[in-house]
Design a protein around this motif. Structure first.
Motif, PDB file in Angstrom:
ATOM      1  N   ARG A 192     -14.711  -7.406   3.946  1.00  0.00           N
ATOM      2  CA  ARG A 192     -14.722  -6.147   4.668  1.00  0.00           C
ATOM      3  C   ARG A 192     -14.832  -6.358   6.170  1.00  0.00           C
ATOM      4  NH1 ARG A 192     -19.209  -3.186   3.841  1.00  0.00           N
ATOM      5  NH2 ARG A 192     -18.168  -1.210   4.095  1.00  0.00           N
ATOM      6  N   ILE A 211     -11.506  -1.931   0.356  1.00  0.00           N
ATOM      7  CA  ILE A 211     -12.179  -0.691  -0.026  1.00  0.00           C
ATOM      8  C   ILE A 211     -13.548  -0.596   0.642  1.00  0.00           C
ATOM      9  CG2 ILE A 211     -11.012  -0.524  -2.247  1.00  0.00           C
ATOM     10  CD1 ILE A 211     -13.631  -1.559  -3.541  1.00  0.00           C
ATOM     11  N   THR A 246       1.488   5.545  -1.731  1.00  0.00           N
ATOM     12  CA  THR A 246       0.865   6.803  -2.144  1.00  0.00           C
ATOM     13  C   THR A 246       1.432   7.216  -3.494  1.00  0.00           C
ATOM     14  OG1 THR A 246       2.526   8.041  -0.892  1.00  0.00           O
ATOM     15  CG2 THR A 246       0.440   7.591   0.212  1.00  0.00           C
ATOM     16  N   THR A 272      -4.271  -2.106  -7.803  1.00  0.00           N
ATOM     17  CA  THR A 272      -5.344  -1.667  -6.904  1.00  0.00           C
ATOM     18  C   THR A 272      -5.109  -2.124  -5.474  1.00  0.00           C
ATOM     19  OG1 THR A 272      -6.671  -3.587  -7.577  1.00  0.00           O
ATOM     20  CG2 THR A 272      -7.101  -1.500  -8.686  1.00  0.00           C
ATOM     21  N   GLN A 287     -17.270   4.896  -6.652  1.00  0.00           N
ATOM     22  CA  GLN A 287     -16.374   5.533  -7.613  1.00  0.00           C
ATOM     23  C   GLN A 287     -15.978   4.559  -8.726  1.00  0.00           C
ATOM     24  OE1 GLN A 287     -13.125   6.938  -5.213  1.00  0.00           O
ATOM     25  NE2 GLN A 287     -14.421   8.322  -4.027  1.00  0.00           N
ATOM     26  N   GLY A 304      -9.281  -4.394  -5.134  1.00  0.00           N
ATOM     27  CA  GLY A 304      -9.900  -3.447  -4.214  1.00  0.00           C
ATOM     28  C   GLY A 304     -10.496  -4.119  -3.000  1.00  0.00           C
ATOM     29  N   VAL A 324       0.851  -1.185   0.000  1.00  0.00           N
ATOM     30  CA  VAL A 324       0.000   0.000   0.000  1.00  0.00           C
ATOM     31  C   VAL A 324       0.887   1.236   0.000  1.00  0.00           C
ATOM     32  CG1 VAL A 324      -1.712   1.298   1.281  1.00  0.00           C
ATOM     33  CG2 VAL A 324      -1.880  -1.172   1.145  1.00  0.00           C
ATOM     34  N   ALA A 359      -2.628   0.563  -4.345  1.00  0.00           N
ATOM     35  CA  ALA A 359      -3.158   1.934  -4.285  1.00  0.00           C
ATOM     36  C   ALA A 359      -4.686   1.906  -4.360  1.00  0.00           C
ATOM     37  CB  ALA A 359      -2.580   2.764  -5.430  1.00  0.00           C
ATOM     38  N   PRO A 360      -5.348   1.332  -3.352  1.00  0.00           N
ATOM     39  CA  PRO A 360      -6.813   1.185  -3.405  1.00  0.00           C
ATOM     40  C   PRO A 360      -7.558   2.508  -3.483  1.00  0.00           C
ATOM     41  CG  PRO A 360      -5.980   0.689  -1.203  1.00  0.00           C
ATOM     42  CD  PRO A 360      -4.791   0.770  -2.106  1.00  0.00           C
ATOM     43  N   TYR A 361      -6.951   3.583  -2.992  1.00  0.00           N
ATOM     44  CA  TYR A 361      -7.581   4.899  -3.050  1.00  0.00           C
ATOM     45  C   TYR A 361      -7.717   5.390  -4.486  1.00  0.00           C
ATOM     46  CZ  TYR A 361      -2.651   5.888  -3.509  1.00  0.00           C
ATOM     47  OH  TYR A 361      -1.345   5.850  -3.932  1.00  0.00           O
ATOM     48  N   ALA A 362      -6.964   4.808  -5.411  1.00  0.00           N
ATOM     49  CA  ALA A 362      -6.996   5.214  -6.822  1.00  0.00           C
ATOM     50  C   ALA A 362      -7.631   4.140  -7.693  1.00  0.00           C
ATOM     51  CB  ALA A 362      -5.586   5.514  -7.314  1.00  0.00           C
ATOM     52  N   GLU A 395     -15.434   4.008  -2.339  1.00  0.00           N
ATOM     53  CA  GLU A 395     -14.562   3.543  -3.423  1.00  0.00           C
ATOM     54  C   GLU A 395     -15.340   2.637  -4.391  1.00  0.00           C
ATOM     55  OE1 GLU A 395     -12.189   4.903  -0.130  1.00  0.00           O
ATOM     56  OE2 GLU A 395     -13.693   3.300  -0.168  1.00  0.00           O
TER      57      GLU A 395
END
Length: 335
Positions: free
Chosen positions: A314, A150, A35, A74, A157, A145, A33, A77-80, A154
């Motif tokens: 999750r 996520i 940035t 993913t 999105q 993801g 993970v 970088a799960p935020y993207a 997310e």
């Protein structure tokens, strides 16, 4: 086995592709993970590499590479996730357009197996290959993801990014085919895979079903999934209504509108059918990926020996580590 034999080369090529691509992802900060703001661009470059016609990969092998690349990106970088998936999808779309522009669209009523054996760049120019390569991208994104944990934002999105991309691409392809038709009978060697409302709806329905089913299995509630799909549908309708201002072809808006309407039909997980058309081998899941490919970040390539990683949900709760019971001090303590 003779290393120079055709069989040896065929089995070596997909592994070589990953040896070249996956370390590059890690070198750019995608080994865990991170940035890394360049994750979408790196994913697009790796996807483009896999889709080139001169790599020696056939369509089936390339789809496995694409799924692995998108999954690892993913996960890192799960935020993207939305941007990563869109970048890979756009690469598939551009490859299809380039193949058609060069007059290399395969002809004939090809079987699933025949499409799977085409070069990647040729396969994405026909309906079956385009559907499967797109699914390979989305499967990698949702698997990665979910594994990265996520949340509902997310997920929303991702669905919005995927479906609006489909709407735009359907409109673009329809417009290009319509323009070619004005000059006479379109050249079949320059045909596009998603230039009709029917094909656009088929691909979109399969993709939305795939995301919804994986999300459901991962623990997202029906309400979370329905909300995500409904919001995506609203965005798709808006894109379709405004698409003519960019493409300037009436057929583009018509096709895009029908594709957008297809998203609305899939507003609840109970209505989903997993997109798994006959002969679908383009998008391996966590449990059936070819065992010659690395399918987890940092996992080495072990021909015939790679095992699928555990799929995280999750609500997964780590098992607490037992703590040893302290031994009571002796009466009187130390002196």
């Amino acid at each position: 086995m003779n290393p120079g034999s055709t069989t040896a080369k065929a089995s070596f090529v997909p592994v070589l592709a990953l040896v070249l691509v996956i370390p590059n992802l890690r070198a750019q900060g995608l080994g865990g993970v991170s940035t890394c703001p360049s994750a979408p661009q790196i994913t697009a470059a790796a996807t483009s590499f896999a889709l080139q016609g001169d790599t020696g990969l056939n369509s089936r092998q390339a789809s496995a590479v694409v799924t692995t690349v998108v999954r690892q990106a993913t996960q890192a970088a799960p935020y993207a996730i939305a941007e990563i998936c869109t970048a890979a999808m756009q690469t598939v779309q551009q490859t299809a357009l380039q193949t058609a522009a060069q007059g290399k669209t395969p002809q004939g009523n090809l079987s699933h197996e025949e499409v799977a054996q085409l070069s990647p760049s040729e396969s994405v120019a026909v309906d079956d290959g385009y559907r499967k390569m797109t699914k390979a991208v989305v499967q990698g994104a949702i698997d990665g993801g979910v594994s990265a944990g996520i949340g509902a934002p997310e997920l929303q999105q991702l669905i919005a990014a995927v479906t609006t991309s489909m709407v735009k691409d359907a409109g673009t392809q329809a417009a290009l085919t319509a323009a070619a038709s004005k000059n006479g009978t379109p050249d079949p060697s320059k045909g596009l895979p998603m230039d009709t409302a029917e094909e656009g709806k088929t691909v979109t329905a399969m993709i939305v079903a795939t995301i919804a089913q994986v999300a459901k299995t991962a623990g997202f509630s029906d309400k979370e999934i329905s909300t995500a799909v409904n919001r995506a549908a609203a965005e798709c309708v808006n894109v379709a209504q405004n698409i003519d201002s960019v493409i300037r072809q009436g057929v583009a808006s018509e096709v895009a509108g029908q594709v957008a309407a297809e998203v609305v039909k899939h507003d609840t997980p109970s209505s989903q059918q997993r997109g798994n058309d006959d002969g679908d081998d383009a998008a391996p899941t966590q449990n059936n990926a070819p065992n010659t490919l690395p399918i987890a970040p940092g996992q080495p390539i072990i021909p015939g020996g790679n095992a699928a990683p555990t799929v995280l949900t999750r609500d997964a709760t780590p098992t607490p580590t037992p703590r040893p019971t302290p031994t009571p001090a002796s009466p009187g303590g130390s002196r």
